[in-house]
Design a protein around this motif. Sequence first.
Motif, mmCIF file in Angstrom:
data_model
loop_
_atom_site.group_PDB
_atom_site.id
_atom_site.type_symbol
_atom_site.label_atom_id
_atom_site.label_comp_id
_atom_site.label_asym_id
_atom_site.label_seq_id
_atom_site.Cartn_x
_atom_site.Cartn_y
_atom_site.Cartn_z
ATOM 1 N N GLY A 475 0.759 -1.601 0.186
ATOM 2 C CA GLY A 475 -0.017 0.144 -0.585
ATOM 3 C C GLY A 475 0.979 1.543 0.033
ATOM 4 O O GLY A 475 0.351 2.190 0.488
ATOM 5 N N ARG A 509 4.297 0.031 6.983
ATOM 6 C CA ARG A 509 4.211 -0.864 5.267
ATOM 7 C C ARG A 509 5.593 -0.763 4.406
ATOM 8 O O ARG A 509 6.084 -2.105 3.631
ATOM 9 C CB ARG A 509 3.426 0.442 4.188
ATOM 10 N N THR A 529 0.190 -4.828 11.960
ATOM 11 C CA THR A 529 -0.455 -3.539 11.504
ATOM 12 C C THR A 529 -0.912 -2.495 13.016
ATOM 13 O O THR A 529 -1.923 -2.102 12.463
ATOM 14 C CB THR A 529 -1.656 -4.388 10.729
ATOM 15 N N ASP A 533 -3.667 2.595 10.245
ATOM 16 C CA ASP A 533 -5.593 2.734 10.539
ATOM 17 C C ASP A 533 -6.587 1.860 10.133
ATOM 18 O O ASP A 533 -5.915 1.070 9.548
ATOM 19 C CB ASP A 533 -5.218 4.408 9.194
ATOM 20 N N PRO A 534 -7.817 1.585 10.614
ATOM 21 C CA PRO A 534 -9.097 1.009 10.285
ATOM 22 C C PRO A 534 -8.373 0.026 8.707
ATOM 23 O O PRO A 534 -7.831 -1.130 8.123
ATOM 24 C CB PRO A 534 -10.416 0.676 10.952
ATOM 25 N N ILE A 535 -8.418 0.823 7.885
ATOM 26 C CA ILE A 535 -8.611 0.844 6.348
ATOM 27 C C ILE A 535 -7.286 -0.145 5.880
ATOM 28 O O ILE A 535 -7.982 -0.597 4.650
ATOM 29 C CB ILE A 535 -8.891 2.199 5.567
ATOM 30 N N ALA A 536 -6.433 0.698 5.526
ATOM 31 C CA ALA A 536 -5.171 0.245 5.739
ATOM 32 C C ALA A 536 -5.156 -1.233 6.607
ATOM 33 O O ALA A 536 -4.108 -2.462 5.794
ATOM 34 C CB ALA A 536 -3.471 1.275 6.104
ATOM 35 N N GLU A 537 -5.329 -1.261 7.603
ATOM 36 C CA GLU A 537 -5.244 -2.457 8.243
ATOM 37 C C GLU A 537 -6.608 -3.609 6.874
ATOM 38 O O GLU A 537 -5.382 -4.568 7.178
ATOM 39 C CB GLU A 537 -5.493 -3.121 10.293
ATOM 40 N N ASN A 538 -7.372 -3.295 7.122
ATOM 41 C CA ASN A 538 -8.416 -3.943 6.752
ATOM 42 C C ASN A 538 -8.016 -4.539 5.351
ATOM 43 O O ASN A 538 -7.247 -5.662 4.974
ATOM 44 C CB ASN A 538 -9.938 -3.480 5.860
ATOM 45 N N ASP A 539 -6.759 -3.588 4.234
ATOM 46 C CA ASP A 539 -6.568 -3.716 2.786
ATOM 47 C C ASP A 539 -5.820 -5.059 3.529
ATOM 48 O O ASP A 539 -5.460 -5.448 2.525
ATOM 49 C CB ASP A 539 -5.612 -2.375 2.682
ATOM 50 N N TYR A 541 -5.030 -7.379 5.780
ATOM 51 C CA TYR A 541 -5.600 -8.641 6.285
ATOM 52 C C TYR A 541 -6.408 -9.121 4.206
ATOM 53 O O TYR A 541 -6.658 -10.834 4.017
ATOM 54 C CB TYR A 541 -7.303 -8.294 7.006
ATOM 55 N N SER A 562 -8.117 -11.328 13.795
ATOM 56 C CA SER A 562 -7.357 -10.537 12.605
ATOM 57 C C SER A 562 -7.493 -11.931 12.390
ATOM 58 O O SER A 562 -6.509 -12.293 10.759
ATOM 59 C CB SER A 562 -6.444 -9.624 13.310
#
Length: 612
Positions: A475, A509, A529, A533-539, A541, A562
């Motif tokens: 990312g 990252r 992670t 942030d949550p979006i990056a973390e989700n990305d 995963y 997770s």
Amino acid sequence: MAGAIGNKPKERPKYGMLSNVLFMMREAWRIRKPVLITAVLVTVVQIIRNIAELYLTPSILGKIEQAAPLPELLGTIGGFIALLAVMQSSETYLNHFASWDRIIVRMEIGNRLPMKMLRTSYPNAEDKEYISALYRAWRGFAGTSSAAEAIWTTLIDQVKSIFALIIYVRLLTHLHPALMLLIIVTSIAGYLASRHISEWRYRHKNEEGECQKPMRYVSFNAVNRQTAKDIRIFNMQPWLEDVYAAGLRAYEAFFDRCGGVTMWGGILDAALVFLRNGAAYAVLIGMAIQKNLSASEFLLYFSAVGGFSTLVTGVVSNMLKLHEQSMDISAAREFVDRPEQFRFEEGEPLHPDLNEEYELRLKDVSFRYPGSDKDVLTRVNLTIHPGEKLAVVGLNGAGKTTLVKLLCGFYDPTEGEVLLNGVDIRVYNRRDYYRLFSAVFQQFSILETSFRENVTQSVADGDIEKMMECLKKAGLLEKIDSLTNGADTHVGREIYDDGMELSGGETQRLMLARALYKNAPILILDEPTAALDPIAENDIYMKYSDMTKGRTSLFISHRLASTRFCDRILFIDGGVIAEEGTHESLLKKNGKYAELFEVQAQYYREEGRNHE
Ligand code: ADP
């Protein structure tokens, strides 16, 4: 603080003076021959100069006594002056010529210390005693006045002084033998006293270091950007000032003790010098009256007695200097000699290959950290199958990271074995073994160089396409694209003024991109992670399966949700694998994992309701 500053066991250097001098000579010959050649030349020049200085005044006075013609007198004066000038300038030139070579020799040998530290068995990197030994060893090689460079001047001075001493002894043979004996005995007594002081200092070097530690700690924190905010918010300045003051008090107390020891040495030395010189001059004056010495002879003997005693003291103090320098050099040699716990080049080679299958197994593994009285892990048995995606969860301090350290071969188990395809990993070259792993550890460890070099771990020949692919997966591609110098932009401002400061998430990252680039058979992700942030973390995963395709992976997290995408979850508690299975089977089991998951899930549910 002061309570922590205790006496360490006393130590004696392993290598003697002769051994250290020969060591330096051997190394200098190998690294820069001019160091030895100029040392010999400077010694010769200094000897000639000394003899000329001794004979200068008596010779001129002799010519005057003999009523020599003026040209002869002027010739003698001119000859001496010319000789002294030539010797003086040759010495300056030679020393200037040698100085760079001496620096190179010091730095080349000294370089072995950080190199040893960089390559040593990992437990040493976490061992305080080992790190203090490195600092102690470094003292002999840090700077132009340190032992490894100053030893050349001491050696030159010593050889010259001994040579001059022989000339003086010959000159003074017809002085009273008892006087010669007195000069020698008092000088040696002075030497022994000073040596005692210097050994005392050496034996207490640890203590001196311990006193400096709190002060170094405070100085370090004063410029440490990571603690700067906390120090201000939590008003930690007064506490740090106290730590510094306590260190300083301990240091002062240490110096008071040093002062006591040195003062007695100083008094003894002054008494010996008084005795020696007083007796020598009394004898000489007596001889002048009885034997009718000529003025020039009296002057020659007079300077010889003064010179002799200065020389004896010089030889003795040079001996002392050499002794101290030798101890510093010995400390460095001893550090480099320290045996390794792990096998490196002498171990079996291992050639990790992505197409091969690697099974890792912990067999009855127990582990406790050195110096600790409690096991972190107890009789753990675990098999990690090739290609498996394993998650390790547990509370803080449960031992997750320790388990990873054992699997990666950073520590050997206190009991039991770590097996790679059934073979104890201790037989392998540990550096080869590390090639099996790629990892994102918790501590940020980005080097102050470009993005490119960070990801490819190479200065010249990185695969740019693969690097871009890894940056994309992690990312970071958008960020890189927005930079004028792209992946060649420097990271951090410690070395490069134009470097970029990265946020915690960006650093993580970048570490992930580096781990993906290495493309090793086993991927370790220790809370990779935590800073995202949550979006990056989700990305991350969502990409997890893709990132770990074709390799074994071990994912550590305290966020239980997770770990759902892993094949198997280990729940570590109380030093053992308390529960294991898939997310669903562990929930069904309704044990501790389920309990913890419920606590976390409840929090999210409540958060959700609050938002509604
Ligand atoms: P986790 O990763 O589950 O949070 P760790 O494996 O880091 O736990 O630590 C487990 C225990 O070992 C903790 O009690 C910790 O204090 C101790 N520990 C960790 N590292 C060291 C070390 N280098 N020396 C001594 N004890 C340590």
